[in-house]
Scaffold this motif. Structure first.
Motif, PDB file in Angstrom:
ATOM      1  N   THR A 209      -1.363  -6.320 -10.331  1.00 31.57           N
ATOM      2  CA  THR A 209      -0.102  -5.824 -10.896  1.00 31.57           C
ATOM      3  C   THR A 209       0.852  -5.370  -9.789  1.00 31.57           C
ATOM      4  O   THR A 209       2.061  -5.654  -9.840  1.00 31.57           O
ATOM      5  N   MET A 210       0.321  -4.704  -8.773  1.00 27.89           N
ATOM      6  CA  MET A 210       1.192  -4.300  -7.664  1.00 27.89           C
ATOM      7  C   MET A 210       1.770  -5.524  -6.957  1.00 27.89           C
ATOM      8  O   MET A 210       2.960  -5.552  -6.618  1.00 27.89           O
ATOM      9  N   ALA A 211       0.943  -6.554  -6.775  1.00 27.08           N
ATOM     10  CA  ALA A 211       1.442  -7.801  -6.180  1.00 27.08           C
ATOM     11  C   ALA A 211       2.507  -8.436  -7.069  1.00 27.08           C
ATOM     12  O   ALA A 211       3.534  -8.927  -6.585  1.00 27.08           O
ATOM     13  N   HIS A 212       2.269  -8.406  -8.377  1.00 29.67           N
ATOM     14  CA  HIS A 212       3.202  -8.991  -9.346  1.00 29.67           C
ATOM     15  C   HIS A 212       4.593  -8.354  -9.234  1.00 29.67           C
ATOM     16  O   HIS A 212       5.611  -9.060  -9.197  1.00 29.67           O
ATOM     17  N   PHE A 213       4.642  -7.021  -9.150  1.00 26.44           N
ATOM     18  CA  PHE A 213       5.944  -6.345  -9.107  1.00 26.44           C
ATOM     19  C   PHE A 213       6.588  -6.397  -7.727  1.00 26.44           C
ATOM     20  O   PHE A 213       7.814  -6.318  -7.618  1.00 26.44           O
ATOM     21  N   ILE A 214       5.795  -6.551  -6.694  1.00 24.36           N
ATOM     22  CA  ILE A 214       6.374  -6.806  -5.373  1.00 24.36           C
ATOM     23  C   ILE A 214       7.081  -8.154  -5.391  1.00 24.36           C
ATOM     24  O   ILE A 214       8.228  -8.288  -4.955  1.00 24.36           O
ATOM     25  N   LEU A 215       6.399  -9.165  -5.914  1.00 22.30           N
ATOM     26  CA  LEU A 215       6.971 -10.515  -5.953  1.00 22.30           C
ATOM     27  C   LEU A 215       8.163 -10.600  -6.910  1.00 22.30           C
ATOM     28  O   LEU A 215       9.139 -11.297  -6.648  1.00 22.30           O
ATOM     29  N   LYS A 216       8.083  -9.876  -8.001  1.00 20.49           N
ATOM     30  CA  LYS A 216       9.165  -9.897  -8.986  1.00 20.49           C
ATOM     31  C   LYS A 216      10.431  -9.255  -8.430  1.00 20.49           C
ATOM     32  O   LYS A 216      11.551  -9.668  -8.776  1.00 20.49           O
ATOM     33  N   ASN A 217      10.269  -8.262  -7.577  1.00 18.61           N
ATOM     34  CA  ASN A 217      11.420  -7.512  -7.067  1.00 18.61           C
ATOM     35  C   ASN A 217      11.641  -7.709  -5.576  1.00 18.61           C
ATOM     36  O   ASN A 217      12.272  -6.883  -4.925  1.00 18.61           O
ATOM     37  N   LYS A 218      11.125  -8.796  -5.039  1.00 16.42           N
ATOM     38  CA  LYS A 218      11.171  -8.948  -3.580  1.00 16.42           C
ATOM     39  C   LYS A 218      12.608  -9.021  -3.070  1.00 16.42           C
ATOM     40  O   LYS A 218      13.414  -9.834  -3.496  1.00 16.42           O
ATOM     41  N   SER A 219      12.891  -8.115  -2.184  1.00 11.71           N
ATOM     42  CA  SER A 219      14.137  -8.127  -1.413  1.00 11.71           C
ATOM     43  C   SER A 219      13.733  -7.597  -0.051  1.00 11.71           C
ATOM     44  O   SER A 219      13.434  -6.421   0.107  1.00 11.71           O
ATOM     45  N   PHE A 220      13.643  -8.485   0.906  1.00 13.62           N
ATOM     46  CA  PHE A 220      13.046  -8.163   2.197  1.00 13.62           C
ATOM     47  C   PHE A 220      14.069  -7.507   3.142  1.00 13.62           C
ATOM     48  O   PHE A 220      15.254  -7.821   3.069  1.00 13.62           O
ATOM     49  N   PRO A 221      13.622  -6.592   4.022  1.00 12.16           N
ATOM     50  CA  PRO A 221      12.236  -6.199   4.221  1.00 12.16           C
ATOM     51  C   PRO A 221      11.739  -5.284   3.103  1.00 12.16           C
ATOM     52  O   PRO A 221      12.504  -4.493   2.550  1.00 12.16           O
ATOM     53  N   PHE A 222      10.479  -5.386   2.820  1.00 12.26           N
ATOM     54  CA  PHE A 222       9.853  -4.627   1.744  1.00 12.26           C
ATOM     55  C   PHE A 222       8.693  -3.845   2.350  1.00 12.26           C
ATOM     56  O   PHE A 222       7.841  -4.408   3.025  1.00 12.26           O
TER      57      PHE A 222
END
Length: 286
Positions: A209-222
């Motif tokens: 789930t943490m990976a899912h929301f990182i990918l869903k909201n990715k705006s780099f740098p993260f």
């Protein structure tokens, strides 16, 4: 004059002694000495930096704030994701960052951890002051609890809208990964049959789930802040990120405690790209 010289000598001696008492030391994954500046130059080149903390370590919390500030200074922006906030509280965090609600409401309505004010508030306030995004990445604890008590299949029975707060089903779980396997081995035969496996699966649901929301909201740098377990050895969240998108450039940082920090202990080598050793007698935050 003699007293002044003695005073100056004692001051210089104490200063030298204080310098020798380092609060942390940075090492490469191989155990070679490094430093914060080198570590941050590498982090600034990455899309995604994981900071694996020890939840009660005061220096770890100070360091993750410094990492956040440094990434912001080098790249001009930084999105921070946090294990410490559950995904269904995202709107509350957004309202606080936008100034729509005050801290009292944030504390009462979001499921903040008991050590929030000492340990995580500085991160939130830095993001608020600099208009940066904060992403609540963790699964709501009630769903991790369902997996632990009733099994992974029970996630299929929750309401459709509730599935917005967990990784997309079905969640692939590999219990042979060293982190999950170690958890199962440590639990041994404790609890009802299947309890150890379900505990590992509940952790995997958090990671996914943490990976899912990182990918869903990715705006780099993260920058993602989490307990060290969730990213060490490039497993946990990192494993799920790489499985979804191998092109994302990831760097992992991890804090460890050692009695002697002048040399990285063998057991701590390879845990992350950079391992930060902190004296084990450091003051704990709770």
């Amino acid at each position: 004059m003699k007293k002044l010289l003695v005073c100056c000598f004692l001051t210089a001696t104490l200063f030298t002694y204080a310098q020798d008492k380092a609060t942390y030391k940075v090492f490469t994954k191989e155990g070679k000495p490094s430093d914060f500046t080198t570590m941050m130059k590498e982090s600034a080149k990455a899309d995604l930096t994981f900071f694996g903390e020890l939840h009660d370590n005061s220096i770890a919390h100070w360091l993750e704030l410094q990492v956040m500030k440094d990434l912001f200074a080098q790249r001009g922006s930084v999105t921070i994701g946090m294990e410490m906030f559950e995904a269904d509280n995202q709107i509350i965090i957004d309202e606080y960052l936008a100034g729509l609600i005050d801290e009292k409401l944030l504390l009462s309505e979001a499921k903040v951890w008991d050590n929030y004010k000492n340990d995580y508030k500085p991160l939130i306030e830095f993001a608020k002051e600099n208009k940066q995004r904060v992403i609540a990445t963790n699964v709501p604890r009630r769903y991790a609890n369902i997996v632990y008590k009733k099994g992974i299949d029970q996630l299929n029975t929750i309401a459709p809208e509730a599935k917005n707060w967990i990784a997309t089903l079905p969640i692939i779980i590999d219990l042979t990964l060293s982190g999950y396997k170690s958890m199962i081995d440590q639990m041994g035969g404790h609890g009802a049959p299947g309890t150890a496996d379900n505990m590992a699966r509940s952790q995997a649901v958090k990671d996914a789930t943490m990976a899912h929301f990182i990918l869903k909201n990715k705006s780099f740098p993260f920058l993602h802040v989490n307990g060290s377990y969730h990213s060490q050895n490039s497993e946990g969240i990192v494993w799920y990120i790489k499985k979804a998108d191998a092109k994302i450039k990831i760097i992992t940082l991890q804090v460890v405690e050692q009695k002697d920090i002048n040399q990285l202990e063998e057991a701590n080598k390879g845990l992350a790209d950079y391992v930060i050793a902190i004296p084990s007698d450091i003051i704990k935050t709770y």
